[in-house]
Scaffold this motif. Structure first.
Motif, PDB file in Angstrom:
ATOM      1  N   THR A 105      94.076 -26.078  63.672  1.00 54.14           N
ATOM      2  CA  THR A 105      93.503 -27.112  62.797  1.00 54.14           C
ATOM      3  C   THR A 105      92.725 -28.148  63.587  1.00 54.14           C
ATOM      4  O   THR A 105      91.637 -28.547  63.189  1.00 54.14           O
ATOM      5  CB  THR A 105      94.578 -27.830  61.952  1.00 54.14           C
ATOM      6  N   HIS A 153      88.419 -27.606  57.344  1.00 56.94           N
ATOM      7  CA  HIS A 153      89.823 -27.955  57.137  1.00 56.94           C
ATOM      8  C   HIS A 153      90.597 -26.708  56.740  1.00 56.94           C
ATOM      9  O   HIS A 153      90.081 -25.854  56.022  1.00 56.94           O
ATOM     10  CB  HIS A 153      89.950 -29.028  56.069  1.00 56.94           C
ATOM     11  N   PRO A 175      94.514 -25.125  55.376  1.00 53.99           N
ATOM     12  CA  PRO A 175      95.826 -25.477  54.794  1.00 53.99           C
ATOM     13  C   PRO A 175      96.956 -24.990  55.699  1.00 53.99           C
ATOM     14  O   PRO A 175      97.706 -24.085  55.354  1.00 53.99           O
ATOM     15  CB  PRO A 175      95.807 -24.742  53.453  1.00 53.99           C
ATOM     16  N   ILE A 176      97.058 -25.617  56.856  1.00 54.37           N
ATOM     17  CA  ILE A 176      98.009 -25.172  57.883  1.00 54.37           C
ATOM     18  C   ILE A 176      98.815 -26.362  58.373  1.00 54.37           C
ATOM     19  O   ILE A 176      98.276 -27.447  58.570  1.00 54.37           O
ATOM     20  CB  ILE A 176      97.226 -24.583  59.087  1.00 54.37           C
ATOM     21  N   PRO A 232     100.702 -22.407  53.131  1.00 54.87           N
ATOM     22  CA  PRO A 232     101.567 -22.643  51.974  1.00 54.87           C
ATOM     23  C   PRO A 232     102.179 -21.361  51.403  1.00 54.87           C
ATOM     24  O   PRO A 232     103.248 -21.409  50.806  1.00 54.87           O
ATOM     25  CB  PRO A 232     100.626 -23.279  50.955  1.00 54.87           C
ATOM     26  N   GLU A 292      83.151 -21.716  55.900  1.00 52.80           N
ATOM     27  CA  GLU A 292      81.917 -22.245  55.300  1.00 52.80           C
ATOM     28  C   GLU A 292      80.837 -22.502  56.352  1.00 52.80           C
ATOM     29  O   GLU A 292      79.685 -22.715  56.017  1.00 52.80           O
ATOM     30  CB  GLU A 292      82.196 -23.499  54.473  1.00 52.80           C
ATOM     31  N   LEU A 295      90.120 -17.547  53.194  1.00 54.62           N
ATOM     32  CA  LEU A 295      90.421 -18.974  53.024  1.00 54.62           C
ATOM     33  C   LEU A 295      90.205 -19.429  51.578  1.00 54.62           C
ATOM     34  O   LEU A 295      90.845 -20.365  51.096  1.00 54.62           O
ATOM     35  CB  LEU A 295      89.513 -19.754  53.986  1.00 54.62           C
ATOM     36  N   PHE A 297      92.931 -20.170  48.268  1.00 55.79           N
ATOM     37  CA  PHE A 297      93.690 -21.361  47.868  1.00 55.79           C
ATOM     38  C   PHE A 297      93.021 -22.067  46.700  1.00 55.79           C
ATOM     39  O   PHE A 297      93.693 -22.537  45.792  1.00 55.79           O
ATOM     40  CB  PHE A 297      93.888 -22.269  49.079  1.00 55.79           C
ATOM     41  N   ALA A 298      91.685 -22.151  46.710  1.00 59.08           N
ATOM     42  CA  ALA A 298      90.988 -22.784  45.589  1.00 59.08           C
ATOM     43  C   ALA A 298      91.021 -21.872  44.354  1.00 59.08           C
ATOM     44  O   ALA A 298      91.010 -22.345  43.220  1.00 59.08           O
ATOM     45  CB  ALA A 298      89.544 -23.104  45.973  1.00 59.08           C
ATOM     46  N   LEU A 313      97.113 -16.864  45.600  1.00 56.66           N
ATOM     47  CA  LEU A 313      97.976 -16.891  46.772  1.00 56.66           C
ATOM     48  C   LEU A 313      98.711 -15.561  46.954  1.00 56.66           C
ATOM     49  O   LEU A 313      98.954 -14.848  45.985  1.00 56.66           O
ATOM     50  CB  LEU A 313      98.987 -18.034  46.647  1.00 56.66           C
TER      51      LEU A 313
END
Lengths: 88, 415
Positions: free
Chosen positions: B241, B250, B252-253, B343, B353, B396, B399-400, B404
């Motif tokens: 991260t 960014h 999610p870690i 998560p 991105e 990645l 998550f959005a 999951l």
């Protein structure tokens, strides 16, 4: 092993507490898009250094509070009750 | 130099003076087609498959220390593929199949030993979940069986199956093709094979930042100066991260310490891997005779490579509950590694991105077993610019999208 200064009970051993992760998160409103919700639900700061986080005194007063802690040295700078800002 | 019985004999006669270093120690060039940040098993495997399968040999693997000294050198070496969900089962089974031919392919003895992985159940709920998992695994063509208590007693004679325990063992499952491997050998084997194909392995060269120009990764800043790159691939585990944020990405870690221990060497007493969820510990016996113990991870973010003492105490208590015969055994060492946890406890493998910036992370508490498969799919992703079918669900963007891959229920142990 951390010695955590609960604002209500004083310094206690880490095994009495549960860590609730990053503090001061803001829940988005109902109109927020998927990216915003993903940020809120899944993304957390992960600094190598100072972090503000929530802790729960599970085997003590059973109250939540905030801690400012260094994730590299484990030094705890300050602890303060929920709803308050940390001392500068 | 190929390793073989003939090479051993030749060198024995020649006074052992003709062995060459297994890989070179080159100075970094100013530019590479692909720069891989992170010289653990996953990064080295990625470099090997880039060179071997995709013909991309203008590659550097850069590590802040000697290769394989992070989590690759700190894990408990368990290899298995018995994951519940279809995407995970496919990815980890692909890795296990690669493991089965890897010592021959790399010409390096990985000491891969398919001694079976036995998971224990202590509650009715755990047993039901286990039966569900064995069913799902069979549908995915992955070897898995339930064991009765009699079968378990024959397989692990020293295990305490008394009904008088606070949590008596109710049943177990086994993956016969699972087992152990030598963790250092995996890093060294991939390093040697990648080096032979022309990959530069740059050690003790910390990367401080990723350079991005107009939305595209163009290189990395290192302790030995800036290195330009056509593509940048980051495989930096617990430090992913902080590095990715230098490129504005960014993740999610969360980074946590995970601990392990070894005992003094004992005579052979355990010829399988034991994974125990509720009474939490996992244990196997190394070829040197040491018992290798895995503990839980700490509950708070940390970059200090040390964990809390009470975590180890709980693990040892669990071990003694399962194997009371070990009560007088002494520990030799304990240590921690910083693991990168997502998560949903599934990895993130894919593009980001930022153009030409790829990431492979989030293997959390169980990445060692996946190393060959991880490198294989990540090399494909870097070479083609798009995910392979095996890692497409692990992007990645999941998550959005809310897609999951929640393996927390299926983790071998409770973390």
């Amino acid at each position: 092993m951390l010695l955590i200064p609960c604002p209500h009970c004083g310094e206690r051993n880490e095994i009495e507490f549960a860590c609730g992760g990053q503090a001061h998160l803001e829940r988005p409103g109902p109109q927020a898009d998927a990216t915003r919700w993903a940020r809120y639900l899944y993304y957390r700061a992960n600094p190598n250094g100072t972090q503000r986080e929530r802790w729960f005194h599970a085997a003590g007063c059973r109250r939540w509070f905030n801690v400012e802690r260094d994730t590299a040295s484990h030094e705890i700078r300050t602890a303060y009750p929920m709803g308050e800002a940390p001392a500068p | 130099m190929r390793y073989s019985a003939a090479a051993l004999l030749r060198n024995a006669i020649g006074g052992q003076r003709h062995w060459r270093p297994a890989w070179r120690f080159p100075r970094p060039r100013t530019r590479y087609d692909v720069v891989i940040v992170g010289g653990g098993g996953h990064g080295l495997a990625t470099a090997y498959y880039l060179a071997k399968r995709h013909g991309i040999r203008d590659v550097a693997v850069i590590d802040k220390g000697p290769i394989g000294l992070g989590n690759t050198g700190r894990n408990t070496t368990v290899v298995r593929s018995n994951y519940l969900l279809d995407p995970s089962a496919a990815l980890y089974e692909h890795a296990l199949k690669l493991w089965e031919g890897l010592s021959q392919e790399l010409n390096f003895n990985l000491m891969f030993s398919q001694r079976g992985v036995v998971a224990l159940a202590f509650t009715r709920h755990e047993l039901t979940e286990m039966e569900r998992r064995v069913g799902a695994l069979k549908l995915n063509g992955i070897d898995s069986e339930m064991l009765t208590l009699d079968e378990l007693r024959r397989r692990v004679p020293l295990l305490n199956l008394s009904r008088e325990l606070r949590y008596p063992v109710l049943g177990a499952m086994v993956q016969p093709r699972g087992g152990n491997a030598r963790h250092d050998a995996l890093a060294w084997g991939y390093a040697r094979a990648a080096d032979a194909l022309g990959v530069d392995i740059i050690q003790s060269c910390p990367v401080s930042a990723i350079r991005v120009e107009r939305g595209r990764a163009v290189g990395v800043e290192t302790a030995q100066g800036c290195i330009e790159a056509g593509r940048v691939a980051v495989v930096a585990a617990g430090h992913v991260t902080t590095l990715m944020e230098t490129a504005g990405v960014h993740l999610p870690i969360q980074s946590y310490p995970l601990q392990a221990m070894v005992s003094e060497p004992l005579k052979p007493m355990l010829d399988t891997v034991i994974m125990s969820g509720l009474v939490h510990c996992y244990v196997s016996q190394s070829d040197k005779g040491e018992l290798v113990l895995g503990a839980a991870r700490d509950s708070y973010v940390s970059y200090a490579q040390r964990g809390s003492a009470h975590i180890n105490a709980a693990t040892i208590a669990a071990l003694l509950e399962l194997f009371p015969v070990l009560s007088r055994v002494r520990l030799l060492r304990q240590w921690a590694g910083i693991v990168d946890v997502t998560p949903d406890l599934s990895p993130i493998i894919g593009p980001t991105e930022v153009r030409e910036l790829y990431v492979n992370c989030g293997w959390g508490t169980g990445g060692f077993k996946a190393t060959p498969g991880s490198g294989w799919v990540f090399a494909h992703t870097i070479a083609t610019g798009a995910a392979h079918a095996l890692n497409a669900p692990f992007g990645l963007e999941r998550f959005a999208r809310g897609a999951l891959i929640d393996e927390s229920a299926a983790a071998g142990v409770s973390h």
